[in-house]
Design an enzyme around this catalytic site. Sequence first.
Site, PDB file in Angstrom:
ATOM      1  CB  SER A 127      -0.863  -0.015   1.262  1.00 38.69           C
ATOM      2  OG  SER A 127      -1.473   1.239   1.468  1.00 38.69           O
ATOM      3  CE1 TYR A 152      -4.061  -2.890   5.825  1.00 43.26           C
ATOM      4  CE2 TYR A 152      -3.577  -0.578   5.412  1.00 43.26           C
ATOM      5  CZ  TYR A 152      -3.823  -1.847   4.943  1.00 43.26           C
ATOM      6  OH  TYR A 152      -3.812  -2.096   3.590  1.00 43.26           O
ATOM      7  CE  LYS A 156      -1.493  -4.637   3.725  1.00 42.72           C
ATOM      8  NZ  LYS A 156      -1.734  -5.848   2.957  1.00 42.72           N
TER       9      LYS A 156
HETATM   10  P1  NAD Z   1     -11.015  -7.110   1.333  1.00 39.15           P
HETATM   11  O1  NAD Z   1     -11.250  -7.104   2.787  1.00 39.15           O
HETATM   12  O2  NAD Z   1     -12.158  -6.839   0.421  1.00 39.15           O
HETATM   13  O3  NAD Z   1     -10.371  -8.501   0.885  1.00 39.15           O
HETATM   14  C1  NAD Z   1      -9.523  -9.239   1.731  1.00 39.15           C
HETATM   15  C2  NAD Z   1     -10.052 -10.664   1.779  1.00 39.15           C
HETATM   16  O4  NAD Z   1      -9.185 -11.444   2.604  1.00 39.15           O
HETATM   17  C3  NAD Z   1     -11.448 -10.763   2.382  1.00 39.15           C
HETATM   18  O5  NAD Z   1     -12.275 -11.500   1.492  1.00 39.15           O
HETATM   19  C4  NAD Z   1     -11.243 -11.502   3.702  1.00 39.15           C
HETATM   20  O6  NAD Z   1     -12.351 -12.344   3.996  1.00 39.15           O
HETATM   21  C5  NAD Z   1      -9.971 -12.270   3.436  1.00 39.15           C
HETATM   22  N1  NAD Z   1      -9.133 -12.575   4.616  1.00 39.15           N
HETATM   23  C6  NAD Z   1      -8.691 -11.706   5.554  1.00 39.15           C
HETATM   24  N2  NAD Z   1      -7.921 -12.358   6.438  1.00 39.15           N
HETATM   25  C7  NAD Z   1      -7.875 -13.654   6.051  1.00 39.15           C
HETATM   26  C8  NAD Z   1      -7.230 -14.827   6.549  1.00 39.15           C
HETATM   27  N3  NAD Z   1      -6.488 -14.799   7.669  1.00 39.15           N
HETATM   28  N4  NAD Z   1      -7.391 -15.992   5.889  1.00 39.15           N
HETATM   29  C9  NAD Z   1      -8.156 -16.061   4.777  1.00 39.15           C
HETATM   30  N5  NAD Z   1      -8.776 -14.995   4.255  1.00 39.15           N
HETATM   31  C10 NAD Z   1      -8.635 -13.801   4.883  1.00 39.15           C
HETATM   32  O7  NAD Z   1      -9.818  -6.082   1.034  1.00 39.15           O
HETATM   33  P2  NAD Z   1      -9.304  -5.484  -0.339  1.00 39.15           P
HETATM   34  O8  NAD Z   1      -9.671  -4.058  -0.382  1.00 39.15           O
HETATM   35  O9  NAD Z   1      -9.653  -6.370  -1.460  1.00 39.15           O
HETATM   36  O10 NAD Z   1      -7.737  -5.538  -0.071  1.00 39.15           O
HETATM   37  C11 NAD Z   1      -6.943  -6.611  -0.533  1.00 39.15           C
HETATM   38  C12 NAD Z   1      -5.492  -6.374  -0.108  1.00 39.15           C
HETATM   39  O11 NAD Z   1      -5.047  -5.141  -0.645  1.00 39.15           O
HETATM   40  C13 NAD Z   1      -5.280  -6.282   1.396  1.00 39.15           C
HETATM   41  O12 NAD Z   1      -4.058  -6.915   1.699  1.00 39.15           O
HETATM   42  C14 NAD Z   1      -5.199  -4.793   1.658  1.00 39.15           C
HETATM   43  O13 NAD Z   1      -4.410  -4.522   2.787  1.00 39.15           O
HETATM   44  C15 NAD Z   1      -4.502  -4.336   0.391  1.00 39.15           C
HETATM   45  N6  NAD Z   1      -4.748  -2.918   0.067  1.00 39.15           N
HETATM   46  C16 NAD Z   1      -6.049  -2.472  -0.023  1.00 39.15           C
HETATM   47  C17 NAD Z   1      -6.293  -1.139  -0.299  1.00 39.15           C
HETATM   48  C18 NAD Z   1      -7.708  -0.604  -0.354  1.00 39.15           C
HETATM   49  O14 NAD Z   1      -7.895   0.612  -0.204  1.00 39.15           O
HETATM   50  N7  NAD Z   1      -8.737  -1.431  -0.582  1.00 39.15           N
HETATM   51  C19 NAD Z   1      -5.230  -0.258  -0.529  1.00 39.15           C
HETATM   52  C20 NAD Z   1      -3.926  -0.749  -0.445  1.00 39.15           C
HETATM   53  C21 NAD Z   1      -3.697  -2.089  -0.145  1.00 39.15           C
HETATM   54  C1  WQD Z   2      -9.521   9.507   1.001  1.00 39.34           C
HETATM   55  C2  WQD Z   2      -9.714  10.993   1.262  1.00 39.34           C
HETATM   56  C3  WQD Z   2     -10.183  11.548   3.548  1.00 39.34           C
HETATM   57  C4  WQD Z   2     -14.087   9.649   3.836  1.00 39.34           C
HETATM   58  C5  WQD Z   2      -6.966   4.548   3.213  1.00 39.34           C
HETATM   59  C6  WQD Z   2      -5.897   3.869   4.027  1.00 39.34           C
HETATM   60  C7  WQD Z   2      -4.746   3.486   3.142  1.00 39.34           C
HETATM   61  C8  WQD Z   2      -5.220   2.679   1.943  1.00 39.34           C
HETATM   62  C9  WQD Z   2      -6.360   3.318   1.240  1.00 39.34           C
HETATM   63  C10 WQD Z   2      -4.999   0.338   2.404  1.00 39.34           C
HETATM   64  C11 WQD Z   2      -9.051  11.476   2.543  1.00 39.34           C
HETATM   65  C12 WQD Z   2     -11.344  11.895   2.655  1.00 39.34           C
HETATM   66  C13 WQD Z   2     -12.865  10.100   3.363  1.00 39.34           C
HETATM   67  C14 WQD Z   2     -15.110  10.588   4.123  1.00 39.34           C
HETATM   68  C15 WQD Z   2     -13.648  12.371   3.423  1.00 39.34           C
HETATM   69  N1  WQD Z   2      -5.686   1.382   2.316  1.00 39.34           N
HETATM   70  N2  WQD Z   2     -12.644  11.429   3.173  1.00 39.34           N
HETATM   71  N3  WQD Z   2     -14.849  11.917   3.894  1.00 39.34           N
HETATM   72  O1  WQD Z   2      -7.286   7.646   3.895  1.00 39.34           O
HETATM   73  O2  WQD Z   2      -6.335   7.888   1.557  1.00 39.34           O
HETATM   74  O3  WQD Z   2      -6.394   5.688   2.606  1.00 39.34           O
HETATM   75  O4  WQD Z   2      -7.389   3.653   2.183  1.00 39.34           O
HETATM   76  O5  WQD Z   2      -3.815   0.176   2.353  1.00 39.34           O
HETATM   77  O6  WQD Z   2      -3.857   2.751   3.927  1.00 39.34           O
HETATM   78  O7  WQD Z   2      -5.447   4.762   5.022  1.00 39.34           O
HETATM   79  O8  WQD Z   2      -8.505   6.703   1.882  1.00 39.34           O
HETATM   80  O9  WQD Z   2     -10.839   6.722   1.119  1.00 39.34           O
HETATM   81  O10 WQD Z   2     -10.370   6.826   3.601  1.00 39.34           O
HETATM   82  O11 WQD Z   2      -9.864   8.798   2.182  1.00 39.34           O
HETATM   83  O12 WQD Z   2     -13.459  13.555   3.241  1.00 39.34           O
HETATM   84  O13 WQD Z   2     -16.200  10.243   4.564  1.00 39.34           O
HETATM   85  O14 WQD Z   2     -11.120  11.236   1.442  1.00 39.34           O
HETATM   86  O15 WQD Z   2     -10.011  12.498   4.544  1.00 39.34           O
HETATM   87  O16 WQD Z   2      -8.541  12.766   2.312  1.00 39.34           O
HETATM   88  P1  WQD Z   2      -7.098   7.100   2.557  1.00 39.34           P
HETATM   89  P2  WQD Z   2      -9.982   7.203   2.218  1.00 39.34           P
END
Ligand code: NAD
Ligand code: WQD
Length: 342
Positions: A127, A152, A156
């Site tokens: 991330s 969290y 990562k």
């Molecule tokens: P998500 O929660 O939709 O998907 C994660 C899946 O993993 C879920 O279906 C959950 O049931 C499963 N899971 C969690 N722990 C588990 C375990 N111990 N064993 C088996 N299954 C398990 O999340 P997502 O948004 O699809 O994110 C996927 C990956 O990408 C994550 O590693 C997250 O940290 C990373 N990521 C997400 C974002 C974002 O904003 N969505 C941004 C950057 C990185």
């Molecule tokens: C985006 C912008 C908020 C909600 C998070 C995690 C990051 C990554 C992605 C996994 C910000 C603003 C939000 C609302 C708002 N995940 N906002 N009103 O914070 O960039 O990142 O998700 O790795 O680790 O921290 O994403 O979508 O929460 O926010 O104004 O109701 O929207 O302040 O500026 P963020 P977000």
Amino acid sequence: MADLIMVTGGTGYIGSHTVVELQQSGFEVVIVDDLSNSGIEVLDNIEKITGTRPLFEQFDLADRDKTADFFARNKGIKAIIHFAAYKAVGESVQKPLAYYRNNLVSLINLLDNQIKYKIENIVFSSSCTVYGQPDVLPVTEQTPRKDAESPYGNTKRICEDILHDTIAANQQLKGISLRYFNPVGAHPSALIGELPLGVPQNLVPFITQTAAGLRDELKVFGNDYNTPDGSAIRDYIHVVDLAKAHVIAIERLLKAKNKTNYEVFNLGTGTGLSVLEIVKGFERATGVKLNYRIVERRAGDIEKIWADTTYANNELGWKAEKGLDETLLSAWNWEKKVRGIK
Ligand code: NAD
Ligand code: WQD
């Protein structure tokens, strides 16, 4: 015969879109997910889109014995894409041990079995959170990582280090960490998308739920940042573009096109957009007026970040292709489908 790819977290948001792209590129997929943050119906919807039902097993990857048993029974896996993790930033502050246990132990269990069964390749979901608030924008893969703002985010960072060190010690292993910026949107079929449990913490799901009438108003967190309109800036990438990059990363590993055994890529669009630009973009793309209000900054938020995607563009031959309007419209179409709105 098609190469078999294990996708952990494959019924989740990004995982399900990646399974679709993998199957449409000719790969066979086995999903492992404990369904802690997704539903089993996702398998039906993947099948509707691709015509193929992925293999599926439900268990917790942090369970060492169950993970070992899975690998003992499933031979022939060519590569792993490891999405499975807990991802709620705020919850991780309340429950740090649950986050460290789930996110670190599941990776360790996978790597143990990769070494044991000589499964060479892994792609890891990292991330942009590892960069914190960068001193220089946009961020390249060389931009220094900063101390994490949450447990969290720390998982990562530590997972990246676990991968780096394990690959350094085991020359037969190869891995790629993909640092996602802000994934948004849904599949154009509106059959899969993001389904947050409870009140959404992320911007776009909150917007679509407000538009759908589930929330009274969107709170825009802060308009006093040092940005052109005062609201915070992020790099929002369509989840389908993101999913496609995983297929390319897998092909890179399988065809041994990687330059070093451990590589890192930024996955973003390269464009930073403010919260208010997203609000306006949503109204423009969907024709729906949003009820929003400016409130105080949200604790722990950074001011601005966006990706330099040059390295991913050049090395992977990948580029985010979908524009903002298409991306936000796909998120709205998904929300409407889920809520039964015509
Ligand atoms: P998500 O929660 O939709 O998907 C994660 C899946 O993993 C879920 O279906 C959950 O049931 C499963 N899971 C969690 N722990 C588990 C375990 N111990 N064993 C088996 N299954 C398990 O999340 P997502 O948004 O699809 O994110 C996927 C990956 O990408 C994550 O590693 C997250 O940290 C990373 N990521 C997400 C974002 C974002 O904003 N969505 C941004 C950057 C990185
Ligand atoms: C985006 C912008 C908020 C909600 C998070 C995690 C990051 C990554 C992605 C996994 C910000 C603003 C939000 C609302 C708002 N995940 N906002 N009103 O914070 O960039 O990142 O998700 O790795 O680790 O921290 O994403 O979508 O929460 O926010 O104004 O109701 O929207 O302040 O500026 P963020 P977000």
